[in-house]
Design an enzyme around this catalytic site. Sequence first.
Site, short mmCIF file in Angstrom:
data_model
loop_
_atom_site.label_atom_id
_atom_site.label_comp_id
_atom_site.label_asym_id
_atom_site.label_seq_id
_atom_site.Cartn_x
_atom_site.Cartn_y
_atom_site.Cartn_z
N GLU B 55 0.82 -1.22 0.00
CA GLU B 55 0.00 0.00 0.00
C GLU B 55 0.85 1.27 0.00
O GLU B 55 0.43 2.31 -0.51
CB GLU B 55 -0.96 0.01 1.19
CG GLU B 55 -2.10 -1.00 1.06
CD GLU B 55 -1.73 -2.39 1.55
OE1 GLU B 55 -0.54 -2.63 1.87
OE2 GLU B 55 -2.63 -3.26 1.61
N PHE B 117 -12.10 -7.26 13.46
CA PHE B 117 -11.01 -7.74 12.62
C PHE B 117 -10.57 -6.64 11.64
O PHE B 117 -11.39 -6.06 10.94
CB PHE B 117 -11.45 -8.98 11.84
CG PHE B 117 -10.38 -9.50 10.91
CD1 PHE B 117 -9.16 -9.94 11.40
CD2 PHE B 117 -10.60 -9.51 9.54
CE1 PHE B 117 -8.17 -10.40 10.55
CE2 PHE B 117 -9.62 -9.97 8.67
CZ PHE B 117 -8.40 -10.42 9.18
N GLN B 118 -9.30 -6.37 11.61
CA GLN B 118 -8.70 -5.35 10.74
C GLN B 118 -9.31 -3.97 10.93
O GLN B 118 -9.47 -3.21 9.98
CB GLN B 118 -8.76 -5.78 9.27
CG GLN B 118 -7.92 -7.04 9.04
CD GLN B 118 -7.62 -7.30 7.58
OE1 GLN B 118 -8.43 -7.04 6.72
NE2 GLN B 118 -6.43 -7.83 7.32
N LYS B 167 -17.60 -0.93 5.35
CA LYS B 167 -17.99 -1.90 4.32
C LYS B 167 -19.49 -1.87 4.03
O LYS B 167 -19.92 -2.00 2.88
CB LYS B 167 -17.57 -3.31 4.77
CG LYS B 167 -17.77 -4.34 3.66
CD LYS B 167 -17.11 -5.68 4.00
CE LYS B 167 -17.23 -6.63 2.81
NZ LYS B 167 -16.61 -7.93 3.08
N MET B 486 24.20 9.30 2.95
CA MET B 486 23.87 10.54 3.65
C MET B 486 24.11 10.39 5.15
O MET B 486 24.61 11.30 5.80
CB MET B 486 22.40 10.88 3.37
CG MET B 486 21.94 12.22 3.89
SD MET B 486 22.95 13.56 3.32
CE MET B 486 22.11 14.06 1.84
C1 LIG Z 1 18.15 14.76 2.28
C2 LIG Z 1 17.44 16.05 2.04
C3 LIG Z 1 18.15 17.21 1.87
C4 LIG Z 1 17.50 18.41 1.58
N1 LIG Z 1 18.25 19.52 1.33
C5 LIG Z 1 17.63 20.64 0.85
C6 LIG Z 1 18.38 21.77 0.40
O1 LIG Z 1 19.61 21.80 0.45
N2 LIG Z 1 17.71 22.82 -0.10
C7 LIG Z 1 16.34 22.83 -0.21
O2 LIG Z 1 15.79 23.79 -0.72
N3 LIG Z 1 15.62 21.80 0.24
C8 LIG Z 1 16.23 20.71 0.75
N4 LIG Z 1 15.46 19.63 1.14
C9 LIG Z 1 13.98 19.73 1.06
C10 LIG Z 1 13.39 20.42 2.28
O3 LIG Z 1 13.30 19.50 3.33
C11 LIG Z 1 11.97 20.97 1.96
O4 LIG Z 1 11.16 19.94 1.48
C12 LIG Z 1 11.99 22.04 0.90
O5 LIG Z 1 13.02 22.97 1.14
C13 LIG Z 1 10.65 22.77 0.87
O6 LIG Z 1 10.49 23.39 -0.36
P1 LIG Z 1 9.51 24.62 -0.56
O7 LIG Z 1 9.86 25.71 0.38
O8 LIG Z 1 9.54 24.91 -2.00
O9 LIG Z 1 8.11 24.14 -0.04
P2 LIG Z 1 6.94 23.12 -0.54
O10 LIG Z 1 6.94 22.04 0.44
O11 LIG Z 1 7.09 22.82 -1.96
O12 LIG Z 1 5.75 24.08 -0.21
C14 LIG Z 1 5.19 24.90 -1.14
C15 LIG Z 1 4.79 26.25 -0.57
O13 LIG Z 1 4.09 26.90 -1.61
C16 LIG Z 1 2.76 27.18 -1.21
N5 LIG Z 1 1.89 26.94 -2.36
C17 LIG Z 1 1.42 25.76 -2.81
N6 LIG Z 1 0.67 25.93 -3.91
C18 LIG Z 1 0.67 27.25 -4.15
C19 LIG Z 1 0.06 28.06 -5.15
N7 LIG Z 1 -0.69 27.53 -6.12
N8 LIG Z 1 0.26 29.39 -5.10
C20 LIG Z 1 1.01 29.96 -4.11
N9 LIG Z 1 1.60 29.23 -3.15
C21 LIG Z 1 1.45 27.90 -3.17
C22 LIG Z 1 2.47 26.31 -0.03
O14 LIG Z 1 1.51 26.92 0.80
C23 LIG Z 1 3.85 26.19 0.62
O15 LIG Z 1 4.09 27.27 1.49
C24 LIG Z 1 16.09 18.44 1.49
C25 LIG Z 1 15.37 17.28 1.69
C26 LIG Z 1 16.02 16.08 1.96
C27 LIG Z 1 15.21 14.84 2.12
C1 LIG Z 2 12.14 5.68 5.58
C2 LIG Z 2 13.38 6.38 5.98
N1 LIG Z 2 14.18 5.87 6.94
C3 LIG Z 2 15.33 6.49 7.28
C4 LIG Z 2 15.70 7.67 6.68
C5 LIG Z 2 16.99 8.38 7.08
N2 LIG Z 2 17.94 8.40 5.95
C6 LIG Z 2 18.08 9.48 5.15
S1 LIG Z 2 19.17 9.24 3.91
C7 LIG Z 2 19.48 7.67 4.42
C8 LIG Z 2 20.46 6.80 3.68
C9 LIG Z 2 20.08 6.57 2.28
O1 LIG Z 2 20.99 5.66 1.73
P1 LIG Z 2 20.96 5.30 0.20
O2 LIG Z 2 19.59 5.04 -0.23
O3 LIG Z 2 21.97 4.24 -0.06
O4 LIG Z 2 21.40 6.67 -0.48
P2 LIG Z 2 22.84 7.40 -0.49
O5 LIG Z 2 22.79 8.45 0.58
O6 LIG Z 2 23.87 6.39 -0.22
O7 LIG Z 2 22.93 7.99 -1.84
C10 LIG Z 2 18.74 7.36 5.57
C11 LIG Z 2 18.82 6.08 6.30
C12 LIG Z 2 14.82 8.18 5.69
N3 LIG Z 2 15.07 9.33 5.08
N4 LIG Z 2 13.70 7.52 5.34
#
Ligand SMILES: Cc1cc2nc3c(=O)[nH]c(=O)nc-3n(C[C@H](O)[C@H](O)[C@H](O)COP(=O)(O)OP(=O)(O)OC[C@H]3O[C@@H](n4cnc5c(N)ncnc54)[C@H](O)[C@@H]3O)c2cc1C
Ligand SMILES: Cc1ncc(C[n+]2csc(CCOP(=O)(O)OP(=O)(O)O)c2C)c(N)n1
Lengths: 163, 582
Positions: B55, B117-118, B167, B486
Amino acid sequence: MRHIIAVLLENEAGALSRVAGLFSARGYNIESLTVAPTDDPTLSRMTLVTTGNEEIVEQIKKQLNKLIDTVKLLDLTEGPHIEREMMMIKVRAEGENREELKRLTEIFRAKIIDVTDVSYVVELTGASKKLDAFIDAVPQGLIVEVVRSGPTGIARGEKGLTL
Amino acid sequence: MEPNAVQLSGAEILVQALIDEGVQYVFGYPGGSVLHIYDALFKQDQVKHILVRHEQGATHAADGYARATGKCGVCLVTSGPGATNAVTGIATAYMDSIPLVCITGQVPTPVIGSDAFQEVDTVGITRPCVKHNFLVKDVRHLATTLRKAFYIATTGRPGPVVVDIPKDVTDPNIKIPYAYPRDLRMRSYHPTEKGHLGQIKKALELMLQAKRPILYTGGGVVMGEGSAQLTELVRLSGFPITSTLMGLGAYPMTDPQFLGMLGMHGTYEANMAMHETDVLIAIGARFDDRVTGKIEQFCPHAKVVHIDVDPSSISKNVRVDVPVVGQVASVLTELLRLWKEQAPAPTGTTRPLADWWEKIDAWRRVDCLSYDRTSAKIKPQFAVETLYQVTGGDLYLTSDVGQHQMFAAQFYPFDKPRRWINSGGLGTMGFGLPAAMGVQIAFPEAAVACISGDASILMCIQEMATCKQYNLPIKVILLNNGYMGMVRQWQEFFYGSRYSHSYVDALPDFVKLAESFGHVGMRVERPGDLAAAMQEAFAMKDRFVFLDVVVDPTENVYPMIAAGKGHHEMHLAPSLSERELA
Ligand SMILES: Cc1cc2nc3c(=O)[nH]c(=O)nc-3n(C[C@H](O)[C@H](O)[C@H](O)COP(=O)(O)OP(=O)(O)OC[C@H]3O[C@@H](n4cnc5c(N)ncnc54)[C@H](O)[C@@H]3O)c2cc1C
Ligand SMILES: Cc1ncc(C[n+]2csc(CCOP(=O)(O)OP(=O)(O)O)c2C)c(N)n1
Ligand SMILES: [Mg+2]
């Protein structure tokens, strides 16, 4: 600062838990919350009291407004308003305390609504501070139980928080 | 209700409502509580059901479909474990504001609350991670509730909506008249469309006076279909632009006015420009902590304009001087009109904001994304660059979570919105492969790839079976570093290189694994073989290809702003930080 906020909610199952969930999920303070249906049975009116700095209270209001079940919201603190809270307090009433408690009830314009040989239940409505004062005035050791409704409020003047 | 309306059961109403909403695909997995619905699905062929293998896969696939098309994604799962398995995907969509309607089966109304159940309290479990949810207790409310669900999911700030259906509500023997309530009005929900004109004028005033402006754009521009207006604004203003991870592609990334992504792994030039800007124009972005770094040091010299459809996004983390609440496309259209009225088009030869651009160009010369191109090992950056060359930039790329995600964001310049599909807010490992299924189903002819890591890919690997069943010719590009890269990077930087449980011991043979699912598997170990292997993979237009790319296990993502630091306190790659920076 303390804010008292009135919210008209759709009277749907779960609307209240959305509000409660919002406060716990976002770590907002909630001092009290009361809710009951209005004259329009499809609407509930909720009054909640919260504290926080201006930015936090602003976010609280925005987040409450964002709930799909929220129909209207008014921060009563922003204008002249009236607040009332209701309390029922059960006190031990024996011997000379019986008279003392009766006098106290009169001074506070409260009502005794249940009487036994050894106890009273006193009902008191007013601003929360007045309720506090009554509790403080009851002689030490006599309080058995305190039930407070939490404050509700309404804005002064002709305008109403309606649809 | 018309007197001669058709009589339908709850299950039939559900299917007919989906048809009336224009839904083409439902991603789902059957079980006891939804069997009436599955029977109704069986008897028609307008709504196509895609059978996933978990799912979570259904929710991510519906989510990927929504991100790529802009339409609402739909999934269908059973009660109990079906619903709990869907929660991760629902939360993923919630954090990134993706329109999704998730239909969950529930135990029959008479036994709700009896630990049947479930049975789980799906509405309770999902409440904190949905835009809204419903429990439908009466078949007479089903059609209206579904209409509300789609309306809420797709308007305003989009988000997932769960509709929990017991259901007995879908009982095939209880038929009622059906009419789909097309014009729905809700007194408690009025998403804002147009921005306040006075506020837009104030924003324009600030922009026209700015000496060091920067546009900071996000996922809202992608979701709000604001790319055309944004592009025009950037051209007209001559302003530099940076984007969040979620906004990449809304403005062409190959354009010289684009400074790259900002934030934790953003470019030096984007982050330095944020630090020095005097007018920050945030558009559809939510000041996430990965973007702002330490709030006290965020854009210390800037007045801030924020255009966002959700008032609660404004001044949530960073105080905003000029808020504009409205749809990005509508607000930008108005802003452009006013700009053209008020400001003369730039004339002559002087570049607008020449001093500002000179500074930016100096930051650019640091070349913060440079890496060792002579390495005998495949560098992950090189792998992404090769992917870009091989696909000519014409690709839908989904991602899992980790270093590979950041390398893709840094090294694959998207020129169109909805091409870069990843989980930013929740950061859900396992998102990439099922999301790619949703994209490929939406666009059967398009090139669709999933960039992944050796740890992430195993989280939804079972979906390879779905890809086989529906002949989805996705290309998995696995950047196999043998680590949770990471996590390893953080442990190297902040935990004295104590690599606690970040090594993925006992990896499977990915080639054989892919083959066992009936797909093509390939493995590449040398930089010189990579381009040819990718070409071969993409040439197999009707095959799912799993490309296991063995990359340098010790590579790190740079630049990096450590948690709690300001934009000007970036770590650069070791080879760069030795150099004196301007
Ligand atoms: C490993 C990892 C590393 C990351 N590193 C970075 C990084 O270095 N830099 C980075 O930027 N992010 C990074 N992120 C992502 C970060 O966590 C956020 O998800 C991201 O920065 C949010 O983006 P955003 O501000 O564009 O918001 P979104 O989550 O895209 O939100 C959108 C915003 O726009 C508004 N909005 C939506 N629709 C409309 C519309 N039609 N008109 C006007 N407004 C609207 C919403 O209300 C909201 O405020 C990383 C994520 C991970 C998993
Ligand atoms: C479901 C979930 N569990 C744990 C994490 C924390 N986490 C972020 S990056 C990462 C490692 C990812 O490893 P891999 O997929 O091999 O990518 P790489 O960083 O090596 O490119 C983990 C465990 C997560 N983001 N999501
Ligand atoms: Mg890895």
